[in-house]
Design an enzyme around this catalytic site. Sequence first.
Site, PDB file in Angstrom:
ATOM      1  N   CYS A   1       9.213   3.526  -4.738  1.00  0.00           N
ATOM      2  CA  CYS A   1       7.828   3.996  -4.955  1.00  0.00           C
ATOM      3  C   CYS A   1       7.615   4.206  -6.462  1.00  0.00           C
ATOM      4  O   CYS A   1       8.429   4.845  -7.132  1.00  0.00           O
ATOM      5  CB  CYS A   1       7.569   5.299  -4.195  1.00  0.00           C
ATOM      6  SG  CYS A   1       7.799   5.141  -2.417  1.00  0.00           S
TER       7      CYS A   1
ATOM      8  N   CYS B   1      17.644   6.420  -4.253  1.00  0.00           N
ATOM      9  CA  CYS B   1      16.761   5.937  -3.184  1.00  0.00           C
ATOM     10  C   CYS B   1      16.475   4.465  -3.433  1.00  0.00           C
ATOM     11  O   CYS B   1      16.376   4.026  -4.577  1.00  0.00           O
ATOM     12  CB  CYS B   1      15.450   6.737  -3.222  1.00  0.00           C
ATOM     13  SG  CYS B   1      14.296   6.304  -1.908  1.00  0.00           S
TER      14      CYS B   1
ATOM     15  N   GLY C   1      15.747  10.754  -1.845  1.00  0.00           N
ATOM     16  CA  GLY C   1      16.149   9.865  -0.752  1.00  0.00           C
ATOM     17  C   GLY C   1      15.103   9.713   0.329  1.00  0.00           C
ATOM     18  O   GLY C   1      14.118  10.444   0.374  1.00  0.00           O
ATOM     19  N   GLU C   2      15.344   8.737   1.192  1.00  0.00           N
ATOM     20  CA  GLU C   2      14.447   8.472   2.317  1.00  0.00           C
ATOM     21  C   GLU C   2      15.196   8.861   3.605  1.00  0.00           C
ATOM     22  O   GLU C   2      16.131   8.168   4.018  1.00  0.00           O
ATOM     23  CB  GLU C   2      14.063   6.982   2.311  1.00  0.00           C
ATOM     24  CG  GLU C   2      13.392   6.462   3.558  1.00  0.00           C
ATOM     25  CD  GLU C   2      12.215   7.314   4.061  1.00  0.00           C
ATOM     26  OE1 GLU C   2      11.343   7.682   3.268  1.00  0.00           O
ATOM     27  OE2 GLU C   2      12.190   7.604   5.271  1.00  0.00           O
TER      28      GLU C   2
ATOM     29  N   CYS D   1      11.229  15.936  -7.737  1.00  0.00           N
ATOM     30  CA  CYS D   1      12.631  15.576  -7.527  1.00  0.00           C
ATOM     31  C   CYS D   1      13.123  14.392  -8.333  1.00  0.00           C
ATOM     32  O   CYS D   1      12.389  13.483  -8.638  1.00  0.00           O
ATOM     33  CB  CYS D   1      12.847  15.306  -6.055  1.00  0.00           C
ATOM     34  SG  CYS D   1      13.601  16.723  -5.329  1.00  0.00           S
TER      35      CYS D   1
ATOM     36  N   CYS E   1      13.803  22.613   0.186  1.00  0.00           N
ATOM     37  CA  CYS E   1      13.583  21.170   0.173  1.00  0.00           C
ATOM     38  C   CYS E   1      14.925  20.509  -0.133  1.00  0.00           C
ATOM     39  O   CYS E   1      15.512  20.749  -1.195  1.00  0.00           O
ATOM     40  CB  CYS E   1      12.549  20.843  -0.907  1.00  0.00           C
ATOM     41  SG  CYS E   1      12.312  19.090  -1.162  1.00  0.00           S
TER      42      CYS E   1
ATOM     43  N   HIS F   1      -0.473   8.132   0.652  1.00  0.00           N
ATOM     44  CA  HIS F   1      -0.819   7.919  -0.758  1.00  0.00           C
ATOM     45  C   HIS F   1      -1.820   6.799  -1.047  1.00  0.00           C
ATOM     46  O   HIS F   1      -2.098   6.512  -2.216  1.00  0.00           O
ATOM     47  CB  HIS F   1       0.431   7.685  -1.621  1.00  0.00           C
ATOM     48  CG  HIS F   1       1.480   8.753  -1.502  1.00  0.00           C
ATOM     49  ND1 HIS F   1       1.182  10.082  -1.354  1.00  0.00           N
ATOM     50  CD2 HIS F   1       2.838   8.694  -1.510  1.00  0.00           C
ATOM     51  CE1 HIS F   1       2.305  10.781  -1.284  1.00  0.00           C
ATOM     52  NE2 HIS F   1       3.322   9.969  -1.365  1.00  0.00           N
TER      53      HIS F   1
ATOM     54  N   CYS G   1       7.693   7.782  -8.254  1.00  0.00           N
ATOM     55  CA  CYS G   1       8.775   8.699  -7.883  1.00  0.00           C
ATOM     56  C   CYS G   1       9.996   8.556  -8.791  1.00  0.00           C
ATOM     57  O   CYS G   1      10.526   7.452  -8.965  1.00  0.00           O
ATOM     58  CB  CYS G   1       9.164   8.444  -6.435  1.00  0.00           C
ATOM     59  SG  CYS G   1      10.426   9.568  -5.854  1.00  0.00           S
TER      60      CYS G   1
ATOM     61  N   GLU H   1      19.517  17.177  -5.805  1.00  0.00           N
ATOM     62  CA  GLU H   1      18.673  18.331  -6.144  1.00  0.00           C
ATOM     63  C   GLU H   1      18.155  19.011  -4.891  1.00  0.00           C
ATOM     64  O   GLU H   1      17.868  18.356  -3.889  1.00  0.00           O
ATOM     65  CB  GLU H   1      17.483  17.853  -6.990  1.00  0.00           C
ATOM     66  CG  GLU H   1      17.934  17.317  -8.329  1.00  0.00           C
ATOM     67  CD  GLU H   1      16.801  16.708  -9.129  1.00  0.00           C
ATOM     68  OE1 GLU H   1      15.641  17.131  -8.960  1.00  0.00           O
ATOM     69  OE2 GLU H   1      17.092  15.795  -9.920  1.00  0.00           O
TER      70      GLU H   1
END
Length: 343
Positions: free
Chosen positions: A117, A113, A160-161, A333, A106, A217, A120, A93
């Site tokens: 988290c 991923c 993703g990271e 996302c 973005c 966070h 997410c 995306e």
Amino acid sequence: MDKKDILSLSLVQLEEEILLIGEKKFRAKQIFNWLHQKKVTSFDDMQNIPKDLRTKLNDNFKIYHLEAERTLKSKIDGTVKYLYRLEDGNHVETVLMDYSYGTSICVSTQVGCKMGCKFCASTIAGFRRNLEPSEILLQIYESERNSGKKISSVVLMGIGEPLDNFDNVLKFLELISSPEGNGLSLRHVTISTCGIVPKIKELAELKLGLTLAISLHASDNKSRSETMPINNRYHIEELISACKGYVSKTGRRITFEYALIDGVNSSHEDAKRLANLIRGINCHVNLIPVNKVAERNYSTHMKTVQSFKDSLDKLGINATIRRTLGSDINASCGQLRRNAENI
Ligand code: SAH
């Protein structure tokens, strides 16, 4: 023989490849210019390249392409979300946002991923593979073609990271900023990470001039570990110390992202702990009302966000509330991809 992914090659690598197929080195710069400045999608469009060389290029290389399988446009603010299908059938995306200063994009850096988290959507179905440099780059080139807009800033905050796909992300940065190519200054690029400490240190050494955003966070190990498993590997103190190192090595202000969740991390006590944690760092806090994800029970009232900001203001911490864009197209996302792939 598999054809090589030409859009993932730096100019120096392309020069080497061009010599290998028996051509003169200067041709590489011409081809690179066609690919990254004029952004052609076919070797046959490269007008100053002789026909026999175009044939060789067609035989040896491939210009990848991403197909916009779905395009959602917000009626509220014009934000556009693309679901791109990659050559192997996977999806990512990409979100295009208009700001007063230009158009920002973005982009995703991985298919899925592994970071886990809790809030997410991108991580729920796990990790499939890293994106190639060309696949990160093409989210920009295809979105420019699809929207007719020139993109002026890039955030690596999609699926993703980025620091878990470090080498390909660095290669992407080299490609997007190359003066012989697209020429975007890295000052207009932000990388967001959940906190992979050794990679933050490596990135600091490179002094690339980009903005680093840390998905914080939470303000203590207990609550951060509950929502972000990476915190079990690199504790918050280690992360903050790497951030201080980053700021002092690069001279760049760092951004802390803080997604507020009612009843989890949004009390006045949390604000005080956060202020104590980051006081003295050249930084800025970006407050985000958590986006709803179907499988999770998290939510935030705007009232919570405002009072958290007020607390930080009083404590002398610079914070802004992130504008919510594309709320009618579910711009957070990972959700479109999951629908498309039924995962
Ligand atoms: N892996 C990177 C970049 C991708 S996530 C990172 O962790 O930073 C981009 C940002 O969106 C991160 O700050 C992430 O924590 C945040 N995010 C993910 N899910 C969210 C949700 N449901 N609501 C608000 N922010 C979310």
